[in-house]
Write a protein that holds these residues in place. Structure first.
Motif, PDB file in Angstrom:
ATOM      1  N   LYS A   1       0.841  -1.189   0.000  1.00 19.86           N
ATOM      2  CA  LYS A   1       0.000   0.000   0.000  1.00 19.86           C
ATOM      3  C   LYS A   1       0.879   1.243   0.000  1.00 19.86           C
ATOM      4  O   LYS A   1       1.983   1.235   0.541  1.00 19.86           O
ATOM      5  N   ASP A   2       0.363   2.306  -0.618  1.00 16.90           N
ATOM      6  CA  ASP A   2       1.124   3.556  -0.681  1.00 16.90           C
ATOM      7  C   ASP A   2       0.919   4.372   0.586  1.00 16.90           C
ATOM      8  O   ASP A   2      -0.201   4.470   1.104  1.00 16.90           O
TER       9      ASP A   2
ATOM     10  N   LYS B   1      -2.698   6.321   3.041  1.00 13.39           N
ATOM     11  CA  LYS B   1      -3.451   6.941   1.949  1.00 13.39           C
ATOM     12  C   LYS B   1      -4.943   6.821   2.226  1.00 13.39           C
ATOM     13  O   LYS B   1      -5.433   5.773   2.664  1.00 13.39           O
ATOM     14  N   THR B   2      -5.679   7.886   1.971  1.00 17.37           N
ATOM     15  CA  THR B   2      -7.122   7.891   2.181  1.00 17.37           C
ATOM     16  C   THR B   2      -7.812   6.994   1.162  1.00 17.37           C
ATOM     17  O   THR B   2      -7.398   6.927  -0.001  1.00 17.37           O
ATOM     18  N   SER B   3      -8.864   6.315   1.565  1.00 14.02           N
ATOM     19  CA  SER B   3      -9.602   5.462   0.629  1.00 14.02           C
ATOM     20  C   SER B   3     -10.366   6.324  -0.375  1.00 14.02           C
ATOM     21  O   SER B   3     -10.535   7.534  -0.202  1.00 14.02           O
ATOM     22  N   SER B   4     -10.855   5.679  -1.426  1.00 15.77           N
ATOM     23  CA  SER B   4     -11.579   6.405  -2.474  1.00 15.77           C
ATOM     24  C   SER B   4     -13.025   6.711  -2.101  1.00 15.77           C
ATOM     25  O   SER B   4     -13.726   7.410  -2.843  1.00 15.77           O
TER      26      SER B   4
ATOM     27  N   GLU C   1     -13.001  11.445   4.940  1.00 12.83           N
ATOM     28  CA  GLU C   1     -12.156  12.633   4.870  1.00 12.83           C
ATOM     29  C   GLU C   1     -10.686  12.256   4.763  1.00 12.83           C
ATOM     30  O   GLU C   1     -10.292  11.154   5.131  1.00 12.83           O
ATOM     31  N   LEU C   2      -9.889  13.188   4.258  1.00 11.18           N
ATOM     32  CA  LEU C   2      -8.469  12.953   4.083  1.00 11.18           C
ATOM     33  C   LEU C   2      -7.806  12.589   5.413  1.00 11.18           C
ATOM     34  O   LEU C   2      -8.095  13.194   6.449  1.00 11.18           O
ATOM     35  N   CYS C   3      -6.922  11.603   5.361  1.00 11.52           N
ATOM     36  CA  CYS C   3      -6.211  11.178   6.561  1.00 11.52           C
ATOM     37  C   CYS C   3      -5.277  12.288   7.053  1.00 11.52           C
ATOM     38  O   CYS C   3      -4.691  13.020   6.252  1.00 11.52           O
ATOM     39  N   ASN C   4      -5.149  12.380   8.353  1.00  8.28           N
ATOM     40  CA  ASN C   4      -4.208  13.321   8.966  1.00  8.28           C
ATOM     41  C   ASN C   4      -2.849  12.671   9.146  1.00  8.28           C
ATOM     42  O   ASN C   4      -2.756  11.452   9.289  1.00  8.28           O
ATOM     43  N   PRO C   5      -1.766  13.479   9.167  1.00  9.26           N
ATOM     44  CA  PRO C   5      -1.769  14.942   9.034  1.00  9.26           C
ATOM     45  C   PRO C   5      -1.835  15.395   7.576  1.00  9.26           C
ATOM     46  O   PRO C   5      -1.314  14.731   6.688  1.00  9.26           O
TER      47      PRO C   5
ATOM     48  N   MET D   1      -5.002  10.339  -5.891  1.00  4.38           N
ATOM     49  CA  MET D   1      -6.432  10.614  -6.073  1.00  4.38           C
ATOM     50  C   MET D   1      -7.036  11.430  -4.921  1.00  4.38           C
ATOM     51  O   MET D   1      -8.176  11.916  -5.039  1.00  4.38           O
ATOM     52  N   GLU D   2      -6.307  11.631  -3.840  1.00  4.39           N
ATOM     53  CA  GLU D   2      -6.796  12.477  -2.742  1.00  4.39           C
ATOM     54  C   GLU D   2      -7.081  13.899  -3.220  1.00  4.39           C
ATOM     55  O   GLU D   2      -7.800  14.647  -2.553  1.00  4.39           O
ATOM     56  N   ILE D   3      -6.535  14.283  -4.370  1.00  7.40           N
ATOM     57  CA  ILE D   3      -6.765  15.633  -4.876  1.00  7.40           C
ATOM     58  C   ILE D   3      -8.243  15.920  -5.063  1.00  7.40           C
ATOM     59  O   ILE D   3      -8.684  17.066  -4.962  1.00  7.40           O
ATOM     60  N   LEU D   4      -9.043  14.893  -5.297  1.00  8.43           N
ATOM     61  CA  LEU D   4     -10.475  15.074  -5.512  1.00  8.43           C
ATOM     62  C   LEU D   4     -11.198  15.481  -4.229  1.00  8.43           C
ATOM     63  O   LEU D   4     -12.358  15.907  -4.279  1.00  8.43           O
TER      64      LEU D   4
END
Length: 218
Positions: free
Chosen positions: A66-67, A84-87, A92-96, A112-115
């Protein structure tokens, strides 16, 4: 601040990033793609390179297939590290999301977190100097290319910060056989400093002057 934005091919070591830093010792930061660091050994070697050349390295590494996000300080220490946050659109985006280091605040978006960036960076209250966006492989269509660039512009405008991204020069999404390598830098007004499409030359961006130097040798 001078940031080298590279588009390497996939490798199991750190040969490319070391060679680029050696050729460009005046840089302060290196941005490399998602998953460039193949394993824990590569991560440790990258930490040694960051310390040896006094350079911050922003990239991603593979752990348990996993990345994971990583920013390495110029002292060779991991100052940001997370999953990495799931799709799932509702997650919500993982911290930090950011790290404060040497008087600057660096944001981080992984592929893909850019979305989710426009929505989730609202929780950051401090001024972000720039957001780094390591991408795994190139875009699988022109439509995806435009979508991700437009999202980067929205994030930059909304959060008044510079956004920089880069992918590998090779590989394709789920081995579909289609890949449009991408590299870009968007200023805090949402305007392109540069956008690279299927041009895998290394760039060095001076964030103070917004000047871009293209490196012709790979």
């Amino acid at each position: 601040m001078r940031i080298l934005i590279g588009q390497p091919v996939h490798e199991r070591g750190v040969k490319q990033i070391k060679e680029e830093i050696e050729k460009n010792k005046e840089i302060d930061v290196v941005l490399y793609p998602e998953g460039y660091l193949f394993d824990k050994e590569s991560l440790e070697n990258a930490c040694n390179i960051a310390r040896e050349y006094n350079t911050i390295i922003i990239t991603s590494y593979r752990k348990d297939n996993k990345d994971r996000a990583v920013i390495i300080s110029n002292y060779g220490e991991k100052i940001l590290e997370r999953s990495k946050t799931s799709s799932n659109v509702n997650e919500e985006l993982c911290n930090p999301l950011v790290v404060n280091y040497n008087g600057i605040t660096i944001g981080y978006i992984l592929c893909m977190e850019i979305l989710k960036g426009v929505r989730d960076f609202k929780k950051v209250t401090s001024k972000i100097n720039f957001i780094a966006h390591p991408i795994g492989v190139g875009m699988f269509s022109d439509e995806q290319f435009e979508l991700w660039i437009n999202e980067a512009k929205k994030i930059a405008r909304t959060h008044k910060t510079i956004v920089l991204g880069t992918s590998h020069a090779d590989g394709s999404y789920r081995d579909c056989g289609i890949s449009i390598p991408i590299s870009y830098c968007i200023d805090s007004d949402g305007k392109p400093i540069y956008i690279s499409k299927s041009d895998v030359r290394t760039r060095i961006v001076n964030l103070n002057t917004k000047e871009v130097e293209i490196k012709y040798d790979k």
